[in-house]
Design an enzyme around this catalytic site. Structure first.
Site: not given
Length: 859
Positions: A273, A308
């Protein structure tokens, strides 16, 4: 149908949050306060609404800020929690007009195990279980931690203060600016964040250690993990620093924070994330140990880190306005990760792998009627998890790849720089990206890209040769012959990408294109840059086979021919014999990308075209052909690494030998069982690249003894990479009593919640366990929903349960069960599952006897 929500940003726009957040001593709950500065927008009303979910809210206070008359507190007549809408509404006895306001309130909530919002990530030190408290706010889970306007367009700055146990490390998006310890508690205050969306706020607190380095521009890069794993973050740390340098140069925009942290969490629902400055990962996606980790996982770690990190610009600095344009974040990052890692590791030949690992995956999903456009309307955040799929990621990346080829590297890069600088700290729609690229390149990007992002599916070009012309017909490629989507009239602007043609695009249902190829060998879609498939006439395919024999196609084009042919076969555009005649010419093949297609097609034919799951007629008929197919590469590669061999050969070895072992080739099975025996006796360490073959072969040829041995390795392994190989193996046994043990394991503490879907998916892949797995799934659906119901993998359960079946009786059961248990997050994957079963049934009926005869004729 999912409910449509009112955008709260349209009535209140926060500009700053000041959050005080405290974690309870036992780490089971939290409490805090928040002060929100913002503007009342839209029409005058008698209420202000925020998002919240599962929170207890107390002591609310709303103050109107007026520069002339000064601050004035508004009397709140009532506070109403609307659980169905995840809202808290503050009602007033007076009309609230547009202007500046301050909202103050206190809140508290529970820390739960569902890996959303604020959750515990558990690990063991000896016999003691410890907890790292972490957050996962994308897509709409910040509201589970504090009241806010939880929409991507509602960008604000955040001032965050965290109270936690004094002996633990506390991290957030920005650097710590103050720490104060009183008794057993520490209060850590973090610097104000840049303007950003709520889903990017994050914190991690727990017993973790770190490594650090700096980028060329001085950005502090740190990796964090538990004590026993921290040494395994060295590779990711090095990749992160080099990617930071690459992106700052490529985008021509400095990273806006002074630090960027990369944290490996023992429990994490997805892969990673992109929280701004505090990127969180599943351990498998960040950790690399050369003694325990396969080269394919090492490559994946590099790609995930790059993915990411590129989000820090494309997604965080500039953010989609609403989830409809999720692909702007994910599709772009899924392409950009390859550009960055290819720069770092050019000998990995990643663009060759991109075509198989990204593009082919997207083409398969997009061939279903119940796919969705890249730009898909999202009415409610509950729908978002259904579009975190191969369309938003891999198809998004594939059309970006096509656009990059269309614009050229410099024009594409300069257009991106213009886009990011124009919209920094703001929100955008897809059209804003197209406009920026048009501004710089002066090419009609919007016109070129519109059909590719706004329409479902992709085209199939059917090509016939007619003297000095080609007749090229386009229509939507749909896997299921019975689908009404086959009548879709969408027309795409298609780059033909080949030599010898007078023009390079077609944009009509049918066209005659002059062809002057000197050697009369035709291959459209050179290097597979275009997002479409081609079905050639038999005459053209005959010429292509001759060209294959004389080495006239490179590896990507050889892969493209094979991939288009097998998918056209599955969809009924040609018989399986046509594909197998083509495959006959690949016995000399030495390319990883081509072997990916060979291995997948052999598995599909063996599984789907057998008359039923337990019938061995086709499997036995295929074995001599497969043995001959793998023979040359098995001999060339062997089981052991050769000094200075290529990265692609290192990845090819387990693929080829895995195909051989799966077809019970004597030498491969014998060697695998020898290595397994040595592993159990402690004589030898298995090469991580070959570990999966060894474990799975032992399972396929083993019984209860081998199951206990594999389980013991699983329980004692510290490597998530090895555990995944063991999962596949333990789900591969033939015996029903072992299947029951697997099902018991799934619900035990041995298996982390994040890994449950792996066990279910692998069990469905085992033809001996498939029916029992379906029965278990139905009986344990309530438990699955309670433990995994908010996880992306839960929304994919219908696909796991469908893709390996080709049985009409099962289709009826499948429909009955999921229709009785339907909810919005399952709807798309259920419809896709029905399509998959229907397609498999149709292919089995059509080609089962044809395939059996073809393979017997080869003997």
């Amino acid at each position: 149908m999912a409910k449509k929500v009112t955008r709260l940003y349209e009535q209140f726009a926060p500009t700053n949050y000041n959050i005080n957040f405290e974690i309870s001593k036992d780490k089971s709950s939290f409490s805090g306060s928040v002060v929100i500065d913002g503007s009342k927008t839209g029409k005058p009303s008698e209420r202000i609404t925020l998002h919240q979910k599962g929170l207890k809210i107390t002591n609310p206070k709303v103050t109107k800020l007026d520069k002339k008359s000064g601050p004035r507190e508004l009397k709140i007549s009532r506070s109403v929690i609307q659980n169905s809408l995840d809202e808290v509404r503050f009602h007033f006895d007076e009309t609230v007009y547009p202007g500046e306001y301050k909202i103050e309130l206190e809140f508290s909530g529970k820390i739960t195990d569902n890996m959303d919002g604020v959750y515990p990530s558990k690990f063991k030190v000896g016999d003691e279980t410890k907890k790292i408290i972490a957050t996962q706010f994308e897509s709409h889970h910040a509201r589970e931690a504090f009241p806010c306007v939880d929409e991507p367009e509602a960008k604000a700055t955040f001032e965050f203060t965290l109270t936690h146990s004094k002996d633990e490390v506390a991290l957030s998006n920005t650097s710590s600016v103050n720490e104060k310890t009183t008794g057993m508690k520490t209060i850590t205050t973090f610097a104000k964040t840049p303007i950003m969306s709520t889903y990017l706020l994050a914190f991690v607190v727990g017993d973790i250690e770190s490594k650090e380095t700096k980028s060329k521009s001085g950005v502090l890069i740190r990796t964090f993990a538990t004590t026993d794993q921290i040494e395994n973050t060295e590779f990711a740390l090095d990749v992160a620093a080099k990617c930071m340098d690459f992106y700052e140069d490529y985008y021509d925009i400095p990273f806006p924070l002074e630090k960027c942290d990369f944290v490996a969490l023992p429990d994490f629902a997805s892969g990673a994330m992109e929280n701004w400055g505090l990127i969180t990962f599943r351990e498998q996606a960040l950790l690399f140990n050369p003694e325990q980790t396969s080269k394919s996982t090492k490559q994946w770690v590099a790609l995930v880190v790059a993915h990411e990190l590129t989000h820090q610009w494309f997604g965080n600095l500039v953010t989609m306005r609403w989830w409809t344009d999720l692909w702007l974040n994910e599709g772009f990052a899924s392409w950009m990760e390859y550009l960055a890692v290819d720069k770092l590791f050019p000998d990995w030949h990643l663009w060759t792998q991109f075509v198989v690992d990204e593009q082919q995956l997207a083409l398969k999903l997009d061939a279903l009627e119940y796919t969705h456009p890249i730009e898909v309307e999202v009415k409610h955040p509950d729908e978002i998890r259904t579009i975190f799929d191969a369309i938003s990621y891999q198809k998004g990346a594939s059309v970006i790849h096509m656009l990059h080829d269309y614009l050229g590297p410099d024009g594409f890069r300069d257009g991106l720089r213009h886009y990011l600088k124009t919209h920094a700290y703001k929100n955008t729609d897809t059209v804003d990206l197209w406009q920026a690229l048009e501004d710089v390149t002066k090419k009609p990007v919007k016109e070129f890209m519109h059909a590719w992002t706004s329409a479902s599916g992709f085209p199939l070009l059917e090509v016939e040769e007619n003297n000095d012309h080609l007749k090229i017909t386009q229509k939507r490629f749909v896997t299921n012959p019975e689908s009404k989507a086959r009548s879709d009239k969408t027309i795409w602007p298609i780059p033909l990408l080949t030599n010898g043609l007078d023009r390079q695009t077609v944009s009509k249902p049918s066209e005659n294109v002059p062809f002057s190829g000197k050697d009369r060998t035709l291959k459209l879609n050179r290097s597979q840059t275009g997002f479409y498939r081609v079905n050639y006439s038999h005459d053209i395919q005959t010429k292509q086979i001759n060209a294959l024999k004389s080495g006239k196609f490179d590896d990507i084009d050889r892969m493209g021919l094979l991939a288009d042919s097998i998918e056209a076969t599955k969809a009924g555009y040609q018989p399986v014999s046509e594909y197998l005649d083509l495959l006959l010419n690949y016995s000399e093949e030495d390319s990883l990308s081509v072997w990916e297609i060979i291995a997948g097609s052999v598995g599909s034919i063996r599984s789907t075209l057998s008359v039923n799951d337990l019938d061995n007629s086709l499997r036995e008929a295929m074995k001599p052909f497969i043995h001959k197919l793998v023979d040359k590469q098995s001999a060339r590669l062997g089981w052991d690494e050769v000094e200075n061999e290529s990265h692609l050969d290192s990845l090819l070895r387990p693929l080829v030998i895995g195909v051989a072992a799966g077809a019970d080739e004597d030498d491969a099975v014998k060697k695998a069982l020898e290595l397994y025996k040595d592993k159990i006796s402690g004589k030898n360490h298995i090469n991580p690249d070959m570990r999966g073959i060894v474990y799975t072969t032992a399972a396929r040829h083993g019984d209860e003894k081998e199951f206990k041995e594999l389980l013991n390795i699983y329980e004692n392994s510290k490597s998530s990479d090895e555990k995944l190989s063991l999962t596949a193996a333990m789900c591969s046994f033939e015996q029903p009593n072992i299947h029951k043990k697997v099902f018991d394991l799934i619900k035990s503490d041995t298996i982390r919640t994040q890994d449950v879907a792996y066990w279910i998916a692998y069990s469905f892949m085992n033809r001996y366990a498939r029916a029992e797995t379906w029965k278990w799934l139905k009986e344990n659906w309530k438990w699955l929903k309670e433990t995994n119901g908010t996880d992306l993998s839960f929304s994919r359960m219908p696909i796991y349960a469908a893709r390996n079946f080709a049985d009409e009786e099962y289709l009826a059961e499948f429909k009955k069960f999921f229709e009785a248990n339907m909810e919005p997050m399952l709807e798309r994957s259920y419809n896709q599952g029905v399509e998959m079963i229907e397609t498999n049934c149709d292919w089995r009926k059509r080609d089962s006897e044809v395939a059996l005869k073809w393979f017997r004729d080869q003997a």
